[in-house]
Scaffold this active site. Structure first.
Site, PDB file in Angstrom:
ATOM      1  N   HIS A 135       1.454  -3.795   9.192  1.00 36.20           N
ATOM      2  CA  HIS A 135       2.844  -3.544   8.857  1.00 36.20           C
ATOM      3  C   HIS A 135       3.581  -3.201   9.908  1.00 36.20           C
ATOM      4  CE1 HIS A 135       2.726  -4.391   4.502  1.00 36.20           C
ATOM      5  NE2 HIS A 135       1.777  -3.621   4.322  1.00 36.20           N
ATOM      6  N   HIS A 155       1.027  -1.074  -0.037  1.00 32.85           N
ATOM      7  CA  HIS A 155      -0.055  -0.132  -0.037  1.00 32.85           C
ATOM      8  C   HIS A 155       0.936   1.291  -0.040  1.00 32.85           C
ATOM      9  CE1 HIS A 155      -3.470  -2.501   0.940  1.00 32.85           C
ATOM     10  NE2 HIS A 155      -4.040  -1.584   0.915  1.00 32.85           N
TER      11      HIS A 155
END
Length: 236
Positions: A196, A147
């Protein structure tokens, strides 16, 4: 005169700066990847990830539930669906303006960036964080953050192509600044949602920014060859 000096004299300052920034971004990405592979980022990754959680309760992100909802909305700005739709919209706008070659270049630049992201994630194959619950669905490996990388690749490349078609300098700055802010927000949302490690996001930003800068250089080279439409500019 040394042979290097006349060569440098023929290179525009802006082009040289872009090359140096690309090299710096790739060097930074390589350093992060090396530190990650050796486990040296674990301490700072853990500290930053837990800093976005209620002290003593890693299952609870900071802030009210509305913040978590907002972060999910922001993280979607780095997802494939939103990026594909926005890219298609800008490609269509450039085509309608009569800049069909620029539109085709943009589509190739973003598409190849997506491919690079998949290859990088497959190569490193880092597990997702397991310290906190994942607040959104994840399907791939962790490093680098797809992303974050695709936000940098797509939003920055879109901004560059829009800026090239914009005659006013202040609008050029506006598009690039807006794209950078969106890219940063997407990366922060990935850590906040627990999907993440911070080093994943930093690596995604650097590799994505390097790709966007490379695309900007290629666009200038193609412009000089007459392969894409010339950049507009000159107005304050």
């Amino acid at each position: 005169m040394p042979p290097l000096r006349p060569l440098l004299a023929r290179i525009e300052t802006r082009t040289l700066l872009a090359v140096l920034l690309i090299a710096a971004a790739l060097w930074t990405f390589g350093g992060i990847a090396e530190e990650m592979a050796e486990g040296d980022t674990h301490a700072i990754d853990t500290a930053l990830l837990l800093a976005l959680r209620v002290p003593g309760d890693p299952d609870d992100p900071l802030g009210p539930p509305a913040v978590e909802t907002a972060m999910r909305d922001i993280t979607a700005l780095g997802g494939i669906t939103v990026l594909a739709l926005v890219t298609a919209a800008v490609v269509g706008a450039l085509a309608i303006r009569g800049q069909r070659r620029s539109a085709a270049f943009l589509a190739v630049a973003v598409g190849s960036g997506q491919l690079l992201s998949h290859v990088a994630k497959s190569f490193f194959d880092r597990p997702r964080p397991d310290l906190v619950p994942h607040a959104t669905e994840v399907l791939s490996s962790s490093f680098p953050s797809g992303h974050s990388m695709m936000a940098a690749v797509t939003w920055l490349t879109l901004a560059v192509m829009l800026a090239r078609a914009e005659p006013k300098r202040r609008m050029k700055v506006y598009w690039v600044t807006l794209a950078a802010l969106v890219t940063v927000a997407v990366g922060v949302s990935r850590v906040y949602l627990g999907v993440h490690w911070p080093s994943d996001v930093a690596a995604g930003w650097t590799l994505g920014a390097a790709w966007a800068l490379l695309c900007a250089l290629v666009a200038r080279w193609l412009e000089r060859k007459g392969e894409i439409e010339p950049e507009r500019g000159g107005q304050p």
